[in-house]
Scaffold this motif. Structure first.
Motif, PDB file in Angstrom:
ATOM      1  N   MET A   1      24.351  50.800  38.425  1.00 38.83           N
ATOM      2  CA  MET A   1      25.701  50.439  38.772  1.00 38.83           C
ATOM      3  C   MET A   1      26.044  49.113  38.099  1.00 38.83           C
ATOM      4  SD  MET A   1      27.298  49.402  42.512  1.00 38.83           S
ATOM      5  CE  MET A   1      26.261  50.575  43.293  1.00 38.83           C
ATOM      6  N   ASN A   2      27.204  49.041  37.445  1.00 38.96           N
ATOM      7  CA  ASN A   2      27.689  47.806  36.843  1.00 38.96           C
ATOM      8  C   ASN A   2      28.441  46.982  37.883  1.00 38.96           C
ATOM      9  OD1 ASN A   2      26.737  48.465  34.296  1.00 38.96           O
ATOM     10  ND2 ASN A   2      28.656  49.440  33.697  1.00 38.96           N
ATOM     11  N   TRP A   3      28.241  45.687  37.830  1.00 37.00           N
ATOM     12  CA  TRP A   3      28.981  44.753  38.684  1.00 37.00           C
ATOM     13  C   TRP A   3      29.706  43.814  37.728  1.00 37.00           C
ATOM     14  CZ3 TRP A   3      27.697  43.816  44.184  1.00 37.00           C
ATOM     15  CH2 TRP A   3      26.886  44.822  44.710  1.00 37.00           C
ATOM     16  N   THR A   4      31.009  43.875  37.710  1.00 34.80           N
ATOM     17  CA  THR A   4      31.763  43.057  36.771  1.00 34.80           C
ATOM     18  C   THR A   4      32.542  41.978  37.514  1.00 34.80           C
ATOM     19  OG1 THR A   4      33.662  44.552  36.820  1.00 34.80           O
ATOM     20  CG2 THR A   4      31.991  44.968  35.131  1.00 34.80           C
ATOM     21  N   LEU A   5      32.554  40.809  36.939  1.00 33.65           N
ATOM     22  CA  LEU A   5      33.365  39.718  37.463  1.00 33.65           C
ATOM     23  C   LEU A   5      34.747  39.863  36.845  1.00 33.65           C
ATOM     24  CD1 LEU A   5      33.571  37.075  39.090  1.00 33.65           C
ATOM     25  CD2 LEU A   5      32.884  35.867  37.018  1.00 33.65           C
ATOM     26  N   GLU A   6      35.764  40.031  37.672  1.00 30.50           N
ATOM     27  CA  GLU A   6      37.104  40.320  37.178  1.00 30.50           C
ATOM     28  C   GLU A   6      38.108  39.191  37.399  1.00 30.50           C
ATOM     29  OE1 GLU A   6      38.087  43.287  35.685  1.00 30.50           O
ATOM     30  OE2 GLU A   6      36.073  44.139  35.785  1.00 30.50           O
ATOM     31  N   VAL A   7      37.920  38.379  38.456  1.00 29.75           N
ATOM     32  CA  VAL A   7      38.903  37.348  38.790  1.00 29.75           C
ATOM     33  C   VAL A   7      38.202  36.103  39.307  1.00 29.75           C
ATOM     34  CG1 VAL A   7      40.801  36.726  40.359  1.00 29.75           C
ATOM     35  CG2 VAL A   7      40.736  39.007  39.350  1.00 29.75           C
ATOM     36  N   VAL A   8      38.691  34.945  38.856  1.00 28.16           N
ATOM     37  CA  VAL A   8      38.266  33.659  39.395  1.00 28.16           C
ATOM     38  C   VAL A   8      39.532  32.944  39.868  1.00 28.16           C
ATOM     39  CG1 VAL A   8      37.245  31.415  38.850  1.00 28.16           C
ATOM     40  CG2 VAL A   8      36.276  33.497  37.856  1.00 28.16           C
ATOM     41  N   VAL A   9      39.544  32.515  41.125  1.00 29.24           N
ATOM     42  CA  VAL A   9      40.690  31.801  41.670  1.00 29.24           C
ATOM     43  C   VAL A   9      40.537  30.317  41.345  1.00 29.24           C
ATOM     44  CG1 VAL A   9      42.007  31.238  43.749  1.00 29.24           C
ATOM     45  CG2 VAL A   9      40.964  33.505  43.505  1.00 29.24           C
ATOM     46  N   VAL A  10      41.554  29.744  40.717  1.00 23.55           N
ATOM     47  CA  VAL A  10      41.538  28.340  40.296  1.00 23.55           C
ATOM     48  C   VAL A  10      42.543  27.575  41.153  1.00 23.55           C
ATOM     49  CG1 VAL A  10      41.932  26.749  38.372  1.00 23.55           C
ATOM     50  CG2 VAL A  10      40.881  28.988  37.943  1.00 23.55           C
ATOM     51  N   PRO A  11      42.079  26.566  41.899  1.00 23.41           N
ATOM     52  CA  PRO A  11      42.988  25.818  42.776  1.00 23.41           C
ATOM     53  C   PRO A  11      43.868  24.838  41.993  1.00 23.41           C
ATOM     54  CG  PRO A  11      40.779  24.898  42.924  1.00 23.41           C
ATOM     55  CD  PRO A  11      40.693  26.087  42.013  1.00 23.41           C
ATOM     56  N   VAL A  12      45.176  24.972  42.167  1.00 24.48           N
ATOM     57  CA  VAL A  12      46.133  24.103  41.479  1.00 24.48           C
ATOM     58  C   VAL A  12      47.154  23.564  42.471  1.00 24.48           C
ATOM     59  CG1 VAL A  12      45.837  25.316  39.268  1.00 24.48           C
ATOM     60  CG2 VAL A  12      47.683  26.004  40.814  1.00 24.48           C
ATOM     61  N   SER A  13      47.777  22.448  42.120  1.00 23.38           N
ATOM     62  CA  SER A  13      48.768  21.841  43.012  1.00 23.38           C
ATOM     63  C   SER A  13      50.190  22.277  42.685  1.00 23.38           C
ATOM     64  CB  SER A  13      48.672  20.318  42.942  1.00 23.38           C
ATOM     65  OG  SER A  13      48.939  19.868  41.623  1.00 23.38           O
ATOM     66  N   ASP A  14      50.436  22.671  41.450  1.00 23.75           N
ATOM     67  CA  ASP A  14      51.776  23.054  41.014  1.00 23.75           C
ATOM     68  C   ASP A  14      51.640  24.347  40.210  1.00 23.75           C
ATOM     69  OD1 ASP A  14      54.106  23.377  39.346  1.00 23.75           O
ATOM     70  OD2 ASP A  14      54.590  21.254  39.636  1.00 23.75           O
ATOM     71  N   VAL A  15      52.039  25.456  40.802  1.00 22.25           N
ATOM     72  CA  VAL A  15      51.826  26.767  40.187  1.00 22.25           C
ATOM     73  C   VAL A  15      52.577  26.891  38.866  1.00 22.25           C
ATOM     74  CG1 VAL A  15      52.070  29.262  40.501  1.00 22.25           C
ATOM     75  CG2 VAL A  15      51.379  27.830  42.430  1.00 22.25           C
ATOM     76  N   ASP A  16      53.815  26.452  38.816  1.00 15.12           N
ATOM     77  CA  ASP A  16      54.591  26.577  37.573  1.00 15.12           C
ATOM     78  C   ASP A  16      53.987  25.742  36.452  1.00 15.12           C
ATOM     79  OD1 ASP A  16      56.546  28.439  38.452  1.00 15.12           O
ATOM     80  OD2 ASP A  16      57.579  26.826  39.530  1.00 15.12           O
ATOM     81  N   ARG A  17      53.581  24.518  36.764  1.00 14.59           N
ATOM     82  CA  ARG A  17      52.955  23.661  35.748  1.00 14.59           C
ATOM     83  C   ARG A  17      51.662  24.293  35.248  1.00 14.59           C
ATOM     84  NH1 ARG A  17      50.527  17.875  37.401  1.00 14.59           N
ATOM     85  NH2 ARG A  17      49.132  19.300  38.479  1.00 14.59           N
ATOM     86  N   ALA A  18      50.841  24.809  36.163  1.00 14.19           N
ATOM     87  CA  ALA A  18      49.580  25.440  35.775  1.00 14.19           C
ATOM     88  C   ALA A  18      49.829  26.709  34.961  1.00 14.19           C
ATOM     89  CB  ALA A  18      48.741  25.748  37.011  1.00 14.19           C
ATOM     90  N   LYS A  19      50.809  27.500  35.381  1.00 14.21           N
ATOM     91  CA  LYS A  19      51.129  28.725  34.634  1.00 14.21           C
ATOM     92  C   LYS A  19      51.529  28.376  33.199  1.00 14.21           C
ATOM     93  CE  LYS A  19      54.372  32.592  34.530  1.00 14.21           C
ATOM     94  NZ  LYS A  19      55.561  33.185  35.168  1.00 14.21           N
TER      95      LYS A  19
END
Length: 136
Positions: A1-19
């Motif tokens: 069985m394969n186990w793939t890492l698909e998402v890492v959550v990155v904590p940011v203070s300003d979503v628009d600036r980070a985007k």
């Protein structure tokens, strides 16, 4: 069985600036920007060629570490010089190329496995970019 890492959550203070940073300066693809309600917004971005995405937003997960607290996030590229040049052209404050350790395949590309550059996102989350031109 394969186990793939698909998402890492990155904590940011300003979503628009980070985007803007991740999409415009790093060149990540915006997969979606979803507002579920006033408290929950999820933005998923994927580096070119990657099978793993980053998620930024508000209300994404409980007990998310504070913005800027993530360290050791790492991208891999085949050509570190070219990658660094792209980051500089896009206005990213990126380190000079550093060689860390000894290349285990000295007959290959000199920067393979040991060439790195480093940068932070606007909140201070720490990223590394490593050169690996081919995987054996």
């Amino acid at each position: 069985m394969n186990w793939t890492l698909e998402v890492v959550v990155v904590p940011v203070s300003d979503v628009d600036r980070a985007k803007t940073f991740y999409a415009d300066q790093l060149g990540f693809h915006v997969d979606h920007d979803t507002r579920i309600n006033d408290e929950v917004r999820i933005v998923q971005l994927t580096p070119p060629g990657s099978g793993c995405s980053v998620v930024i937003g508000t209300g994404v997960v409980r007990d998310l570490p504070p913005p800027g607290s993530l360290r050791g996030l790492q991208l891999v590229v085949a050509d570190l010089v070219k990658a660094r040049d792209q980051l500089v052209e896009r206005g990213v404050d990126v380190s000079e190329i550093q060689v860390l350790g000894e290349n285990p395949s000295p007959t290959g590309e000199p920067l393979d496995n040991v060439g790195f550059v480093f940068f932070n996102d606007p909140d201070g989350n720490g990223w590394a970019v490593q050169q690996i031109s081919a995987r054996g």
